[in-house]
Design an enzyme around this catalytic site. Structure first.
Site, PDB file in Angstrom:
ATOM      1  N   LYS A  83      -2.433  17.369   5.369  1.00 28.11           N
ATOM      2  CA  LYS A  83      -1.930  17.093   4.021  1.00 28.11           C
ATOM      3  C   LYS A  83      -3.072  17.007   3.006  1.00 28.11           C
ATOM      4  O   LYS A  83      -2.876  17.245   1.825  1.00 28.11           O
ATOM      5  CB  LYS A  83      -1.134  15.784   4.051  1.00 28.11           C
TER       6      LYS A  83
ATOM      7  N   ASP B 102       9.112  10.723   4.386  1.00 31.05           N
ATOM      8  CA  ASP B 102       7.761  10.394   3.943  1.00 31.05           C
ATOM      9  C   ASP B 102       6.825  11.286   4.754  1.00 31.05           C
ATOM     10  O   ASP B 102       6.609  11.047   5.941  1.00 31.05           O
ATOM     11  CB  ASP B 102       7.504   8.899   4.217  1.00 31.05           C
TER      12      ASP B 102
ATOM     13  N   GLU C 140       5.454   8.699  -3.957  1.00 32.81           N
ATOM     14  CA  GLU C 140       5.502   7.628  -2.951  1.00 32.81           C
ATOM     15  C   GLU C 140       5.582   6.232  -3.572  1.00 32.81           C
ATOM     16  O   GLU C 140       6.375   5.403  -3.106  1.00 32.81           O
ATOM     17  CB  GLU C 140       4.284   7.741  -2.016  1.00 32.81           C
TER      18      GLU C 140
ATOM     19  N   ASP D 299      -1.485   2.243  -3.267  1.00 37.08           N
ATOM     20  CA  ASP D 299      -1.100   3.002  -2.079  1.00 37.08           C
ATOM     21  C   ASP D 299      -2.334   3.670  -1.475  1.00 37.08           C
ATOM     22  O   ASP D 299      -2.820   4.673  -1.990  1.00 37.08           O
ATOM     23  CB  ASP D 299      -0.054   4.054  -2.503  1.00 37.08           C
TER      24      ASP D 299
END
Ligand code: AMP
Length: 504
Positions: A69, A8, A147, A169
């Site tokens: 990211k 992850d 994810e 999320d």
């Protein structure tokens, strides 16, 4: 194939896991289950990754990189460290290399195969950048797994079958909401939505702004290295305060000697919730959008799963309860995505009884629509070749015609947009295709292919004069795909180029 791991790669933190001997294990990195996604350069040679880098954020912010990211796939984003240019891909490579090495040490064998998770809402450039970072780190990326799908796999395997799951999320830098149908061992994403620029960092910024306003009232601000260290201290204090407010109703923010003053502020949950309301409202809009895309109502959702560190905030749990239903929150919310990725990795690498869990099937959809710019009666418009929420891998095509006698080339412009009106900001790239110059219009085919990882390839070809297309000149019409495939397979047409320039 040896053991394959799940990774992850998060905005704030990363985690890794492995499925072996019938069990899922989190892989410790530097002795911890969570690795901060931070890198820091001590000089132009030595780079630190993880906790040691995170503490240097505080003392050497200019040579440390966090939350990179958020800029994955952004060609314009460059960090400058000790005279070196570092891209978001380089930063991700360092984090992945660290995980690869530590996983090898923990598992006692070199690790090369991995499934890496990505936000479901990532664009094809962001996905490609993630894959590239994995490859540069020496990993064979078996799959880029969304994810939410990873979370659903980790939660869903031991739960009752046949459910419609919503995964909300909210991480450090991105927000995704997905709806999945889980039937037996199959996990099908049916709709996704989200915002790749919304996450925990934005909640911290709200507190930072609030504190800066307070400080500004009593002191002048400083710039340069000193200013950025102070700002970093403020950010850390803001994040701490935010986390505190997930547990209690009031927090005290106390920072000595900052911006020429001593900061001592109380922040209540009510004030904080007011500040972040506009941000959370954006997530509610996306929840409504995703239900609409899936053609479902909230009553159809059997379970809501919260993922991502920011879902620990009380206000998130409240709005999800109000909008849909009381959510399910796991104890190990930080590890769950890596666990799902590890199950997928085991399935892809060794689908035999001993090393793989029960076989699972995963189906994903595209989070965006893709099209080419067309011209009809003097008006430019977008013809969508692949629609948002189409199952992956996906393919779409169209036929177009040259618009002038003896035209030498056609400029195919590719857009990622839901609108039919071309907007240069949505343009992904273009491809110039030479065509045979002739008096009458030349027919061209454009084909878009999105692979299972959501990476886009554009192919185009001029069609032969005898191509069986019934169409009016200067107009366009979707050609039927099997016919086009037949023409390619029987070599009636030659694909001349398959590159799409995604740098634009
Ligand atoms: P992730 O990208 O999923 O690791 O999420 C990281 C984000 O979650 C960061 O912005 C953290 O500040 C935030 N976070 C972690 N723990 C908490 C908490 N207890 N309350 C609120 N936010 C949190």
């Amino acid at each position: 194939m040896g053991l394959a791991i799940g990774i992850d790669l998060g905005t704030s933190n990363s985690a890794a896991a492995v499925y072996r001997k019938g069990k899922i294990e989190s892989i410790p990195v530097d002795g911890k289950k969570i690795l901060p996604s931070v890198i820091s350069y001590k000089d132009n040679q030595n780079v630190l990754v993880g906790n040691s880098a995170k503490s240097r954020l505080y003392i050497d912010p200019l040579n440390s990189i966090a939350s990179s990211k958020r800029y994955m796939g952004d060609q314009g984003k460059i960090y400058s460290v000790y005279g070196k240019t570092i891209t978001p891909v380089d930063a991700a490579r360092e984090i992945l290399s660290k995980i690869k090495i530590e996983a090898g040490r923990y598992l006692g064998e070199e690790i090369t195969d991995a499934v890496i998770t990505i936000p479901a809402y990532f664009t094809s450039e962001q996905r490609e950048a993630t894959r590239k970072a994995g490859e540069l780190a020496g990993l064979n990326v078996l799959r880029l797994l969304p994810e939410p799908t990873a979370a659903a796999i980790a939660y869903g395997l031991d739960k009752e079958r046949n459910q419609t799951i919503m995964v909300y999320d909210l991480g450090g830098g991105t927000f995704d909401v997905s709806i999945l149908k889980v039937e037996s061992n199959s996990f099908k994403v049916i709709a996704v939505d989200g915002d790749s620029l919304l996450g925990g960092d934005d909640f911290d910024d709200k507190i930072v702004q609030y504190l800066l306003n307070k400080i500004n009232a009593v002191s002048g601000m400083r710039n340069g290295q000193e200013g950025s260290i102070s700002l970093q201290r403020l950010k850390e204090a803001a994040e701490e305060a935010k986390k505190e407010l997930s547990e209690s109703d009031i927090t005290d923010i106390s920072i000595p000697d900052i911006f020429n003053t001593h900061l001592d502020e109380e922040l209540s949950i009510d004030t904080f919730n007011k500040m972040i309301e506009p941000l959370l409202n954006r997530t509610i809009e996306k929840i409504q959008d995703v239900l609409r895309s899936a053609d479902l109502t909230k009553r159809d959702i059997s379970r809501v799963i919260l993922v991502g560190g920011s879902s620990r905030m009380k206000a998130v749990q409240e709005i999800v309860t109000n909008e849909i239903k009381k959510p399910f929150i796991a104890d190990n919310v930080d590890e769950i995505v890596a666990h799902g990725a590890a199950i997928m990795a085991a399935n892809l690498s060794a689908p035999d009884i001993d090393s793989a869990p029960i076989p699972i099937e995963v189906e994903d959809v595209t989070a965006h629509s893709f099209g080419v710019q067309m011209l009809s009666n003097g008006t430019k418009y977008i013809e969508h070749l692949i629609r948002k929420n189409t199952k992956l891998p996906a393919m779409g095509s169209t036929i177009g015609f040259t618009i002038q006698p003896y035209q030498k080339a056609v400029n195919l412009q590719v857009f990622r947009t839901e609108s039919m009106v071309p907007d240069q900001r949505d343009k992904l790239g273009q491809m110039v295709l030479p065509v045979r110059p002739q008096e009458t219009p030349v027919a061209l085919a454009a084909i878009f292919e999105l692979d299972e990882d959501g990476i886009l390839v554009l192919s185009s070809s001029e069609l032969p004069e005898n191509a069986p297309i019934i169409n009016e000149y200067f107009e366009t019409e979707l050609v039927n795909l099997p016919m086009l495939r037949n023409m390619i397979d029987s070599r009636q047409i030659q694909i001349q180029s398959v590159e799409i320039d995604t740098n634009k």
